[in-house]
Design a protein around this motif. Structure first.
Motif, PDB file in Angstrom:
ATOM      1  N   ARG A 148       0.840  -1.189   0.000  1.00  0.00           N
ATOM      2  CA  ARG A 148       0.000   0.000   0.000  1.00  0.00           C
ATOM      3  C   ARG A 148       0.882   1.249   0.000  1.00  0.00           C
ATOM      4  O   ARG A 148       1.908   1.294   0.679  1.00  0.00           O
ATOM      5  CB  ARG A 148      -0.917   0.017   1.226  1.00  0.00           C
ATOM      6  N   PRO A 149       0.507   2.286  -0.751  1.00  0.00           N
ATOM      7  CA  PRO A 149       1.329   3.505  -0.798  1.00  0.00           C
ATOM      8  C   PRO A 149       1.573   4.119   0.576  1.00  0.00           C
ATOM      9  O   PRO A 149       2.620   4.708   0.820  1.00  0.00           O
ATOM     10  CB  PRO A 149       0.524   4.434  -1.702  1.00  0.00           C
ATOM     11  N   ARG A 150       0.604   3.973   1.471  1.00  0.00           N
ATOM     12  CA  ARG A 150       0.748   4.558   2.795  1.00  0.00           C
ATOM     13  C   ARG A 150       1.926   3.944   3.548  1.00  0.00           C
ATOM     14  O   ARG A 150       2.592   4.624   4.338  1.00  0.00           O
ATOM     15  CB  ARG A 150      -0.550   4.375   3.581  1.00  0.00           C
ATOM     16  N   ARG A 151       2.220   2.676   3.296  1.00  0.00           N
ATOM     17  CA  ARG A 151       3.335   2.026   3.980  1.00  0.00           C
ATOM     18  C   ARG A 151       4.663   2.596   3.486  1.00  0.00           C
ATOM     19  O   ARG A 151       5.636   2.660   4.248  1.00  0.00           O
ATOM     20  CB  ARG A 151       3.290   0.518   3.747  1.00  0.00           C
ATOM     21  N   ILE A 152       4.716   2.992   2.239  1.00  0.00           N
ATOM     22  CA  ILE A 152       5.936   3.618   1.718  1.00  0.00           C
ATOM     23  C   ILE A 152       6.064   5.038   2.256  1.00  0.00           C
ATOM     24  O   ILE A 152       7.145   5.484   2.643  1.00  0.00           O
ATOM     25  CB  ILE A 152       5.923   3.617   0.186  1.00  0.00           C
ATOM     26  N   THR A 153       4.948   5.761   2.293  1.00  0.00           N
ATOM     27  CA  THR A 153       4.975   7.138   2.793  1.00  0.00           C
ATOM     28  C   THR A 153       5.467   7.191   4.234  1.00  0.00           C
ATOM     29  O   THR A 153       6.146   8.141   4.641  1.00  0.00           O
ATOM     30  CB  THR A 153       3.575   7.755   2.667  1.00  0.00           C
ATOM     31  N   THR A 154       5.130   6.155   5.012  1.00  0.00           N
ATOM     32  CA  THR A 154       5.565   6.108   6.405  1.00  0.00           C
ATOM     33  C   THR A 154       7.076   6.132   6.536  1.00  0.00           C
ATOM     34  O   THR A 154       7.626   6.664   7.518  1.00  0.00           O
ATOM     35  CB  THR A 154       5.005   4.846   7.081  1.00  0.00           C
ATOM     36  N   ALA A 155       7.777   5.576   5.545  1.00  0.00           N
ATOM     37  CA  ALA A 155       9.237   5.483   5.607  1.00  0.00           C
ATOM     38  C   ALA A 155       9.932   6.739   5.107  1.00  0.00           C
ATOM     39  O   ALA A 155      11.159   6.825   5.183  1.00  0.00           O
ATOM     40  CB  ALA A 155       9.711   4.283   4.800  1.00  0.00           C
ATOM     41  N   LEU A 156       9.183   7.702   4.585  1.00  0.00           N
ATOM     42  CA  LEU A 156       9.790   8.906   4.016  1.00  0.00           C
ATOM     43  C   LEU A 156       9.699  10.057   5.013  1.00  0.00           C
ATOM     44  O   LEU A 156       8.607  10.428   5.447  1.00  0.00           O
ATOM     45  CB  LEU A 156       9.087   9.294   2.708  1.00  0.00           C
ATOM     46  N   ASN A 157      10.831  10.594   5.368  1.00  0.00           N
ATOM     47  CA  ASN A 157      10.883  11.748   6.270  1.00  0.00           C
ATOM     48  C   ASN A 157      10.900  13.010   5.416  1.00  0.00           C
ATOM     49  O   ASN A 157      11.906  13.336   4.787  1.00  0.00           O
ATOM     50  CB  ASN A 157      12.121  11.663   7.156  1.00  0.00           C
ATOM     51  N   VAL A 158       9.786  13.704   5.377  1.00  0.00           N
ATOM     52  CA  VAL A 158       9.623  14.894   4.550  1.00  0.00           C
ATOM     53  C   VAL A 158       9.618  16.120   5.458  1.00  0.00           C
ATOM     54  O   VAL A 158       8.894  16.156   6.454  1.00  0.00           O
ATOM     55  CB  VAL A 158       8.324  14.823   3.718  1.00  0.00           C
ATOM     56  N   GLY A 159      10.425  17.116   5.125  1.00  0.00           N
ATOM     57  CA  GLY A 159      10.505  18.329   5.940  1.00  0.00           C
ATOM     58  C   GLY A 159      10.623  19.568   5.086  1.00  0.00           C
ATOM     59  O   GLY A 159      10.459  19.527   3.865  1.00  0.00           O
ATOM     60  N   VAL A 160      10.921  20.671   5.740  1.00  0.00           N
ATOM     61  CA  VAL A 160      10.978  21.953   5.034  1.00  0.00           C
ATOM     62  C   VAL A 160      12.352  22.242   4.442  1.00  0.00           C
ATOM     63  O   VAL A 160      12.491  23.102   3.579  1.00  0.00           O
ATOM     64  CB  VAL A 160      10.568  23.110   5.981  1.00  0.00           C
ATOM     65  N   ASP A 161      13.388  21.535   4.899  1.00  0.00           N
ATOM     66  CA  ASP A 161      14.720  21.772   4.353  1.00  0.00           C
ATOM     67  C   ASP A 161      15.515  20.479   4.387  1.00  0.00           C
ATOM     68  O   ASP A 161      15.113  19.483   4.985  1.00  0.00           O
ATOM     69  CB  ASP A 161      15.452  22.874   5.116  1.00  0.00           C
TER      70      ASP A 161
END
Length: 466
Positions: free
Chosen positions: A304-317
């Motif tokens: 599921r795409p949500r399981r991949i999104t969980t592993a991505l640390n997205v921030g402002v910089d």
């Protein structure tokens, strides 16, 4: 890190990656004797990163500690006074009470002014760093533990002395007195001494960070640390990575931002559970928005795409955690800002080129390929893209060359760096450097019309104009 821990060692030996001290084989738990350290497989914690960049967390903890400490010292003062009263020596303690109250009151009123001085210095430092160096280097100030420790200790001292004053007795009669602030005064003085010591260290550290050589050196050391982690992972030798294989493409479902970090262990676990290989599409440092492709699934079933999104640390910089290019980006930003008409400081640009030269020299013999992370059985489960040699050389020299074409100090330093790199770079990697050398000559020819000045501007010099 062994592959039994979700490791990412290469299946074959990566000769020519900086010596055996940075190589590992694909067997479980196997590691060449020269390996010095473990790579940063542990993913960044978004909460931990937020707390490291926040100025409220450390002062909050120290203020809570000050409240608890004030209660403890008040309890000790009461016990000491009770024992003194029983021993008929309370009059001696009461004679100390007036002086102690005066000292604590003076400290309490002075610390608030002291906090304002510390905070003002911090704001001025941030403003000067952003205007003279680059906004990217502000993280060195924001994440400084010494700055936070100084600010937090001064604030805790103020809170502590304020609470001590609230616990004072207003009587000088030994029969009615409850306590005398002996321990409280000693602790308050100790906290003042600690605050002054931290303030001296804080001023020294701030003065160093306002000098561009120290900022550049700090960025370089962090970049070398990232490079060491990369070399330890030892990407497999093979053809230059091409297009991502065909397969189901999963899209990002989280918030938009810069991809700061990837939880490698989690993605390996997900890929193993679905018996698939995940090809990461964005590189570390790319901006991803909702709907951006994140991974291509080859073989097995798609998670599921949500399981991949969980592993991505997205921030402002961006951060230096897994980003091979961010160190070059900061050094280049410092150089081109120094070459802007508003600042016009080619010497600072030369100092940045010195460190760019150093990083490229370290990176020149290192194989740049896809990072293939394996599970505990040695099967490839995650493939990550990394910047290639040509892209890294372009990042390192293009903007500096364009902005500094009319500055002989910069062009001479660039010529020296390119000549040195051409001597140590393997034959197959010299094409980008030769292209940069030709573009440098062309840029100087367009900016400098006089032939003698043009020859002078293209003469290699490691000091620019030594």
């Amino acid at each position: 890190m062994s592959s039994g821990q979700g490791g990412g060692q290469s299946g074959g030996q990566a000769g020519g990656q900086g010596g055996p001290g940075w190589q590992a084989d694909g067997r479980r738990g196997a590691q060449y004797p020269g390996a010095r350290r473990r790579p940063r497989y542990r993913a960044l914690s978004p909460l931990r990163e937020h707390l490291r960049e926040a100025f409220w967390f450390a002062p909050l903890l120290t203020c809570v500690g000050a409240v608890l400490l004030a209660g403890l010292t008040d309890l000790l003062d009461r016990e000491i006074f009770a024992e003194a009263s029983a021993a008929q020596t309370a009059d001696t303690l009461l004679s100390f009470s007036s002086a102690a109250k005066s000292v604590v009151s003076t400290v309490s009123s002075a610390m608030l002014t002291f906090i304002g001085v510390v905070f003002s210095i911090s704001l001025v430092s941030l403003q000067m760093a952003a205007s003279q160096f680059s906004p990217r280097v502000l993280r060195l100030y924001v994440r400084s533990r010494l700055i936070k420790a100084t600010f937090a200790t001064c604030l805790a001292t103020f809170v502590y002395t304020l609470l001590v004053q609230l616990g004072y007795d207003d009587t000088s009669d030994p029969a009615r007195a409850v306590s005398v602030p002996i321990v409280s005064t000693i602790v308050a003085l100790a906290m003042v001494m600690l605050s002054l010591a931290l303030f001296v260290l804080y001023v020294q550290a701030t003065m160093r960070l306002l000098r561009v050589p120290h900022v550049i050196d700090r960025v370089t050391r962090e970049s070398l640390q990232v490079l060491q982690d990369y070399r330890w992972l030892a990407p497999e030798l093979g053809p230059t990575p091409g297009a991502v294989p065909e397969g189901p493409t999963l899209l990002h479902e989280g918030r938009g931002g810069v991809l700061r970090d990837v939880n490698i262990r989690w993605l390996i676990r997900v890929a193993r559970r679905h018996d698939a290989v995940l090809y990461q599409v964005p590189r570390i440092g790319d901006f991803i928005a909702p709907g951006t492709p994140t991974v291509v699934v080859v073989g097995g079933s798609a998670p599921r795409p949500r399981r991949i999104t969980t592993a991505l640390n997205v921030g402002v910089d961006r951060t230096m955690h897994q980003d091979l290019s961010f160190g070059f980006r900061q050094l280049v930003d410092i150089a081109i800002r120094a070459l802007s008409p508003a600042i016009n400081d080619p010497t600072t640009a030369v100092q940045a080129v010195d460190r760019i030269h150093q990083l490229l020299a370290v990176l020149a013999p290192v194989h740049l390929g896809e990072l293939r992370h394996r599970d505990k059985d040695g099967a490839v489960r995650l493939v990550q893209p990394v910047p290639g040699w040509e892209a890294t050389v372009d990042l390192a020299f293009t903007e500096v060359r364009i902005c500094g074409a009319g500055q002989p100090q910069v062009t001479r330093r660039l010529a020296a760096a390119l000549d040195d790199l051409l001597r140590i770079t393997p034959e197959r990697r010299r094409a980008p450097l030769l292209l940069q050398r030709a573009l440098l000559e062309r840029a100087v020819a367009e900016s400098v019309r006089d032939e003698d000045n043009r020859a002078f501007a293209l003469t290699p010099d490691r000091q620019g104009i030594g």
